[in-house]
Design a protein around this motif. Structure first.
Motif, PDB file in Angstrom:
ATOM      1  N   MET A 111       6.679   2.220 -18.018  1.00  0.00           N
ATOM      2  CA  MET A 111       8.100   2.144 -17.059  1.00  0.00           C
ATOM      3  C   MET A 111       7.359   1.458 -15.901  1.00  0.00           C
ATOM      4  SD  MET A 111       9.870   5.697 -16.405  1.00  0.00           S
ATOM      5  CE  MET A 111       8.979   6.210 -14.805  1.00  0.00           C
ATOM      6  N   ILE A 112       8.819   0.631 -15.052  1.00  0.00           N
ATOM      7  CA  ILE A 112       7.889   0.188 -14.121  1.00  0.00           C
ATOM      8  C   ILE A 112       9.234   0.790 -12.991  1.00  0.00           C
ATOM      9  CG2 ILE A 112       8.323  -1.994 -12.945  1.00  0.00           C
ATOM     10  CD1 ILE A 112       7.262  -3.491 -14.869  1.00  0.00           C
ATOM     11  N   TYR A 113       8.473   0.892 -11.819  1.00  0.00           N
ATOM     12  CA  TYR A 113       9.348   1.669 -10.842  1.00  0.00           C
ATOM     13  C   TYR A 113       8.707   1.123  -9.068  1.00  0.00           C
ATOM     14  CZ  TYR A 113       6.660   6.054 -10.126  1.00  0.00           C
ATOM     15  OH  TYR A 113       5.443   6.432 -10.057  1.00  0.00           O
ATOM     16  N   ILE A 114      10.024   1.406  -8.677  1.00  0.00           N
ATOM     17  CA  ILE A 114       9.209   1.592  -6.985  1.00  0.00           C
ATOM     18  C   ILE A 114       9.259   3.150  -6.248  1.00  0.00           C
ATOM     19  CG2 ILE A 114       9.876   0.287  -3.930  1.00  0.00           C
ATOM     20  CD1 ILE A 114       9.872  -1.302  -5.970  1.00  0.00           C
ATOM     21  N   ASP A 115       8.359   3.346  -5.139  1.00  0.00           N
ATOM     22  CA  ASP A 115       7.662   4.603  -4.745  1.00  0.00           C
ATOM     23  C   ASP A 115       8.894   4.527  -3.766  1.00  0.00           C
ATOM     24  OD1 ASP A 115       7.269   6.779  -3.756  1.00  0.00           O
ATOM     25  OD2 ASP A 115       5.482   6.980  -4.942  1.00  0.00           O
ATOM     26  N   LYS A 116       9.834   4.839  -3.504  1.00  0.00           N
ATOM     27  CA  LYS A 116       9.847   4.763  -1.818  1.00  0.00           C
ATOM     28  C   LYS A 116       9.945   6.181  -1.522  1.00  0.00           C
ATOM     29  CE  LYS A 116      14.265   2.188  -3.369  1.00  0.00           C
ATOM     30  NZ  LYS A 116      15.521   1.394  -3.564  1.00  0.00           N
ATOM     31  N   SER A 117       8.815   6.625  -1.895  1.00  0.00           N
ATOM     32  CA  SER A 117       8.084   8.099  -0.834  1.00  0.00           C
ATOM     33  C   SER A 117       7.287   7.788   0.161  1.00  0.00           C
ATOM     34  CB  SER A 117       7.917   9.278  -1.628  1.00  0.00           C
ATOM     35  OG  SER A 117       7.315   8.500  -2.261  1.00  0.00           O
ATOM     36  N   THR A 118       7.239   6.262  -0.338  1.00  0.00           N
ATOM     37  CA  THR A 118       5.311   6.198   0.962  1.00  0.00           C
ATOM     38  C   THR A 118       6.235   4.687   1.557  1.00  0.00           C
ATOM     39  OG1 THR A 118       5.026   4.258  -0.481  1.00  0.00           O
ATOM     40  CG2 THR A 118       4.262   6.091  -1.027  1.00  0.00           C
ATOM     41  N   PHE A 119       5.400   4.347   2.588  1.00  0.00           N
ATOM     42  CA  PHE A 119       5.849   3.298   3.806  1.00  0.00           C
ATOM     43  C   PHE A 119       3.983   2.863   4.114  1.00  0.00           C
ATOM     44  CE2 PHE A 119       6.257   1.626   8.426  1.00  0.00           C
ATOM     45  CZ  PHE A 119       6.702   0.370   7.132  1.00  0.00           C
ATOM     46  N   PRO A 120       4.532   1.198   3.349  1.00  0.00           N
ATOM     47  CA  PRO A 120       4.884   0.823   2.813  1.00  0.00           C
ATOM     48  C   PRO A 120       5.924   0.919   1.198  1.00  0.00           C
ATOM     49  CG  PRO A 120       3.190  -0.407   2.733  1.00  0.00           C
ATOM     50  CD  PRO A 120       3.291   0.914   3.441  1.00  0.00           C
ATOM     51  N   HIS A 121       7.047   0.774   0.627  1.00  0.00           N
ATOM     52  CA  HIS A 121       7.306   1.331  -0.803  1.00  0.00           C
ATOM     53  C   HIS A 121       6.313   0.097  -1.459  1.00  0.00           C
ATOM     54  CE1 HIS A 121      10.882   2.748   0.983  1.00  0.00           C
ATOM     55  NE2 HIS A 121      11.640   1.971   0.709  1.00  0.00           N
ATOM     56  N   CYS A 122       5.817   1.259  -2.615  1.00  0.00           N
ATOM     57  CA  CYS A 122       5.205   0.599  -3.602  1.00  0.00           C
ATOM     58  C   CYS A 122       5.625  -0.140  -4.759  1.00  0.00           C
ATOM     59  CB  CYS A 122       3.814   1.356  -4.142  1.00  0.00           C
ATOM     60  SG  CYS A 122       2.414   1.204  -2.608  1.00  0.00           S
ATOM     61  N   TYR A 123       5.375  -0.762  -6.145  1.00  0.00           N
ATOM     62  CA  TYR A 123       6.015  -1.408  -6.842  1.00  0.00           C
ATOM     63  C   TYR A 123       4.578  -0.531  -7.780  1.00  0.00           C
ATOM     64  CZ  TYR A 123       5.782  -4.186 -11.237  1.00  0.00           C
ATOM     65  OH  TYR A 123       6.417  -4.542 -12.496  1.00  0.00           O
ATOM     66  N   ILE A 124       5.432   0.460  -8.615  1.00  0.00           N
ATOM     67  CA  ILE A 124       4.138   0.949  -9.685  1.00  0.00           C
ATOM     68  C   ILE A 124       4.921   0.467 -11.201  1.00  0.00           C
ATOM     69  CG2 ILE A 124       3.411   3.021 -10.594  1.00  0.00           C
ATOM     70  CD1 ILE A 124       4.126   4.034  -7.254  1.00  0.00           C
ATOM     71  N   GLU A 125       3.800   0.019 -12.130  1.00  0.00           N
ATOM     72  CA  GLU A 125       3.723  -0.325 -13.295  1.00  0.00           C
ATOM     73  C   GLU A 125       2.884   0.813 -14.067  1.00  0.00           C
ATOM     74  OE1 GLU A 125       3.283  -4.009 -16.760  1.00  0.00           O
ATOM     75  OE2 GLU A 125       2.974  -3.939 -13.934  1.00  0.00           O
ATOM     76  N   GLU A 126       3.148   1.575 -14.831  1.00  0.00           N
ATOM     77  CA  GLU A 126       2.652   3.002 -15.897  1.00  0.00           C
ATOM     78  C   GLU A 126       1.941   1.791 -16.418  1.00  0.00           C
ATOM     79  OE1 GLU A 126       5.455   5.681 -16.857  1.00  0.00           O
ATOM     80  OE2 GLU A 126       4.719   6.637 -15.063  1.00  0.00           O
ATOM     81  N   LYS A 127       0.909   1.802 -16.983  1.00  0.00           N
ATOM     82  CA  LYS A 127       0.137   0.916 -17.803  1.00  0.00           C
ATOM     83  C   LYS A 127      -0.362   1.949 -18.483  1.00  0.00           C
ATOM     84  CE  LYS A 127      -0.233  -3.560 -15.404  1.00  0.00           C
ATOM     85  NZ  LYS A 127      -0.974  -4.540 -15.272  1.00  0.00           N
ATOM     86  N   LYS A 128      -1.790   1.093 -19.715  1.00  0.00           N
ATOM     87  CA  LYS A 128      -2.586   1.965 -20.990  1.00  0.00           C
ATOM     88  C   LYS A 128      -3.848   1.453 -20.661  1.00  0.00           C
ATOM     89  CE  LYS A 128       0.247   5.172 -23.291  1.00  0.00           C
ATOM     90  NZ  LYS A 128       0.993   6.158 -23.765  1.00  0.00           N
ATOM     91  N   PHE A 129      -4.911   2.149 -20.786  1.00  0.00           N
ATOM     92  CA  PHE A 129      -6.329   1.626 -20.974  1.00  0.00           C
ATOM     93  C   PHE A 129      -6.149   0.423 -22.385  1.00  0.00           C
ATOM     94  CE2 PHE A 129      -7.508   3.665 -16.942  1.00  0.00           C
ATOM     95  CZ  PHE A 129      -8.191   2.549 -16.663  1.00  0.00           C
ATOM     96  N   ASP A 130      -7.186   0.630 -22.680  1.00  0.00           N
ATOM     97  CA  ASP A 130      -7.292   0.079 -24.296  1.00  0.00           C
ATOM     98  C   ASP A 130      -7.104   1.059 -25.403  1.00  0.00           C
ATOM     99  OD1 ASP A 130      -7.152  -3.116 -23.863  1.00  0.00           O
ATOM    100  OD2 ASP A 130      -8.957  -3.019 -24.459  1.00  0.00           O
ATOM    101  N   TRP A 131      -7.582   2.014 -25.090  1.00  0.00           N
ATOM    102  CA  TRP A 131      -7.709   3.527 -25.418  1.00  0.00           C
ATOM    103  C   TRP A 131      -7.090   4.221 -25.460  1.00  0.00           C
ATOM    104  CZ3 TRP A 131     -11.302   1.718 -21.246  1.00  0.00           C
ATOM    105  CH2 TRP A 131     -10.933   2.478 -20.263  1.00  0.00           C
TER     106      TRP A 131
END
Length: 141
Positions: free
Chosen positions: A1-21
């Motif tokens: 999932m990809i989203y923008i965290d607007k609870s911080t300043f500056p806002h953040c682009y956050i991408e949920e990823k998984k390690f190989d394991w």
């Protein structure tokens, strides 16, 4: 999932990823405001970058350096003469006040004990992307 965290300043682009394991982690990228007049002096440009992007620690350090007139001793390769010191200090205070209740992404996602480390890493990244050195106290880097 990809989203923008607007609870911080500056806002953040956050991408949920998984390690190989299979273990999940978040890839966090702050969205910096680098729309700053390139014709500003180096010190004014630095204040704008720090202030518009909630770099409270470095903004506070710069304030103390300017108040104590230590810019030539504490800022690497700084050999400028500052004639508008009060104006610069007022700009810094304005940004510190405006950002007082804003949470930087490095505090929320990494914790306050790593705040200085992540501020420094992000500032180095900004310098590389804009191809311009910021006037910072680099003793802690």
């Amino acid at each position: 999932m990809i989203y923008i965290d607007k609870s911080t300043f500056p806002h953040c682009y956050i991408e949920e990823k998984k390690f190989d394991w299979g273990e999940p982690y978040d890839d966090i990228t702050p969205i910096f405001n680098l729309s700053i007049d390139p014709d500003l002096s180096d010190i004014e440009f630095t204040i704008e970058v720090l202030g518009k992007n909630n770099f409270k620690i470095n903004l506070g350090k710069l304030y103390n350096i300017l108040v104590n007139r230590e810019e030539n001793e504490r800022i690497e390769n700084c050999n400028i003469s500052i004639s508008n010191r009060e104006f610069l200090l007022n700009n810094i205070n304005t940004y510190l006040s405006a950002n007082l209740n804003s949470t930087p992404p490095w505090n929320k996602h990494y914790g306050e004990d790593l705040e200085n480390t992540y501020e420094s890493l992000h500032l180095e990244s900004i310098e590389e992307s804009i191809n311009r050195k910021l006037l910072l106290d680099r003793r802690d880097y």
